[in-house]
Design a protein around this motif. Structure first.
Motif, PDB file in Angstrom:
ATOM      1  N   ASP A  40      35.741 -24.483  10.200  1.00  0.00           N
ATOM      2  CA  ASP A  40      35.520 -24.233   8.779  1.00  0.00           C
ATOM      3  C   ASP A  40      36.857 -24.181   8.055  1.00  0.00           C
ATOM      4  O   ASP A  40      37.915 -24.056   8.681  1.00  0.00           O
ATOM      5  CB  ASP A  40      34.763 -22.910   8.590  1.00  0.00           C
ATOM      6  N   ARG A  46      31.903 -24.410   4.675  1.00  0.00           N
ATOM      7  CA  ARG A  46      30.549 -24.634   5.212  1.00  0.00           C
ATOM      8  C   ARG A  46      29.501 -23.862   4.409  1.00  0.00           C
ATOM      9  O   ARG A  46      28.439 -24.390   4.078  1.00  0.00           O
ATOM     10  CB  ARG A  46      30.491 -24.225   6.684  1.00  0.00           C
ATOM     11  N   GLU A  47      29.790 -22.600   4.112  1.00  0.00           N
ATOM     12  CA  GLU A  47      28.837 -21.767   3.376  1.00  0.00           C
ATOM     13  C   GLU A  47      28.678 -22.277   1.942  1.00  0.00           C
ATOM     14  O   GLU A  47      27.563 -22.321   1.409  1.00  0.00           O
ATOM     15  CB  GLU A  47      29.307 -20.308   3.373  1.00  0.00           C
ATOM     16  N   ARG A  87      29.154 -25.346   0.920  1.00  0.00           N
ATOM     17  CA  ARG A  87      28.427 -26.610   0.996  1.00  0.00           C
ATOM     18  C   ARG A  87      26.932 -26.357   1.221  1.00  0.00           C
ATOM     19  O   ARG A  87      26.077 -27.026   0.638  1.00  0.00           O
ATOM     20  CB  ARG A  87      29.007 -27.457   2.130  1.00  0.00           C
ATOM     21  N   LYS A  88      26.625 -25.367   2.063  1.00  0.00           N
ATOM     22  CA  LYS A  88      25.218 -25.010   2.330  1.00  0.00           C
ATOM     23  C   LYS A  88      24.530 -24.578   1.039  1.00  0.00           C
ATOM     24  O   LYS A  88      23.401 -25.010   0.738  1.00  0.00           O
ATOM     25  CB  LYS A  88      25.153 -23.889   3.372  1.00  0.00           C
ATOM     26  N   ASN A  89      25.197 -23.726   0.260  1.00  0.00           N
ATOM     27  CA  ASN A  89      24.622 -23.263  -1.003  1.00  0.00           C
ATOM     28  C   ASN A  89      24.418 -24.429  -1.965  1.00  0.00           C
ATOM     29  O   ASN A  89      23.392 -24.497  -2.664  1.00  0.00           O
ATOM     30  CB  ASN A  89      25.530 -22.210  -1.644  1.00  0.00           C
ATOM     31  N   GLU A 146      21.360 -26.437  -0.822  1.00  0.00           N
ATOM     32  CA  GLU A 146      20.105 -25.718  -1.089  1.00  0.00           C
ATOM     33  C   GLU A 146      19.731 -25.822  -2.564  1.00  0.00           C
ATOM     34  O   GLU A 146      18.564 -26.031  -2.913  1.00  0.00           O
ATOM     35  CB  GLU A 146      20.251 -24.255  -0.662  1.00  0.00           C
ATOM     36  N   GLU A 159      23.592 -31.219   7.748  1.00  0.00           N
ATOM     37  CA  GLU A 159      23.291 -31.142   6.320  1.00  0.00           C
ATOM     38  C   GLU A 159      21.843 -31.545   6.041  1.00  0.00           C
ATOM     39  O   GLU A 159      21.200 -30.966   5.161  1.00  0.00           O
ATOM     40  CB  GLU A 159      24.269 -32.020   5.536  1.00  0.00           C
ATOM     41  N   ILE A 197      19.687 -28.564   6.590  1.00  0.00           N
ATOM     42  CA  ILE A 197      19.729 -27.590   5.495  1.00  0.00           C
ATOM     43  C   ILE A 197      18.694 -27.950   4.430  1.00  0.00           C
ATOM     44  O   ILE A 197      17.965 -27.086   3.932  1.00  0.00           O
ATOM     45  CB  ILE A 197      21.141 -27.529   4.879  1.00  0.00           C
ATOM     46  N   THR A 215      15.126 -27.395   5.865  1.00  0.00           N
ATOM     47  CA  THR A 215      14.824 -25.963   5.980  1.00  0.00           C
ATOM     48  C   THR A 215      14.533 -25.354   4.615  1.00  0.00           C
ATOM     49  O   THR A 215      13.613 -24.535   4.467  1.00  0.00           O
ATOM     50  CB  THR A 215      15.996 -25.222   6.647  1.00  0.00           C
ATOM     51  N   GLU A 216      15.310 -25.746   3.619  1.00  0.00           N
ATOM     52  CA  GLU A 216      15.134 -25.193   2.273  1.00  0.00           C
ATOM     53  C   GLU A 216      13.751 -25.527   1.708  1.00  0.00           C
ATOM     54  O   GLU A 216      13.160 -24.711   0.987  1.00  0.00           O
ATOM     55  CB  GLU A 216      16.232 -25.739   1.350  1.00  0.00           C
TER      56      GLU A 216
END
Length: 205
Positions: free
Chosen positions: A134, A139-140, A142-144, A147, A173, A176, A179-180
């Motif tokens: 990271d 990473r966090e 990008r995840k947000n 989503e 990705e 993500i 899952t969302e």
């Protein structure tokens, strides 16, 4: 392999001398006794010391960090790393003023570095080791972002009643996005295409 030969009055003394020289604990070396100590004639003449060979046992995570540091040095970058172990392996977070070049477009360079770091680490690990690389919590973030993108595009699909095909993404990705929206009451997701151009599709159920 990194090896040294050390001597001492006893085998224990020789091993201690080698460990002190490398500044490591005994569990980080393999010990091979080359010569037993002997007192010589009448216990006085020709005293022979113990001789042992110590072989360094590489630590997988340390080797991964050294690999990254070599890359930073080659690229003339000032980057520090923070290693945090978890159940499956470790998270290696990089900090510094020049992280953009290591992250790359949508994290592609970061993903490539992570792939190489895992190859290096698993060369020295007896069991599979997973390292997440990271860069200041990219990473966090990008995840947000993904989503939020998934929710926004789901609303577009509902409004226009037309499916949306996202840009190519790596497996993590895509997961993500899936899952969302997996419990969304109106839209569904699936992937199509071949790597590295595999894409997520958001469509009405």
């Amino acid at each position: 392999m990194k090896k040294i030969v050390v001597t001492g009055k006893t085998i224990e003394d020789a091993v201690k001398a080698g460990l002190h020289q490398w500044e490591v604990s005994e569990d980080r070396v393999k010990i091979k006794v080359l010569e037993q100590p002997s007192k010589g004639f009448l216990g006085l003449f020709g005293i022979k010391e113990a001789k042992v060979e110590l072989e360094w046992i590489p630590d997988a995570l340390e080797e991964a960090v050294h690999f990254l540091q070599d890359i930073f040095k080659t690229m003339n970058l000032t980057i520090t790393t923070d290693l945090q172990k978890d159940k499956e392996g470790a998270i290696l977070n990089m900090t510094g003023p020049e992280l953009g070049i290591l992250i790359g477009k949508r994290g592609q360079t970061l993903d490539a570095l992570q792939y190489l770091v895992n190859i290096v680490a698993n060369r020295f690990s007896s069991s599979h080791l997973r390292i997440i690389l990271d860069a200041e919590n990219f990473r966090e973030r990008r995840k947000n972002t993904l989503e939020e993108l998934a929710s926004r595009l789901a609303s577009r699909v509902i409004k226009t009643k037309k499916e949306v095909i996202l840009e190519p993404m790596n497996a993590l990705e895509r997961k993500i996005i899936h899952t969302e929206l997996q419990d969304h009451p109106v839209v569904k997701t699936y992937s199509k295409g071949e790597e590295p151009n595999r894409r997520v599709v958001i469509a009405l159920k």
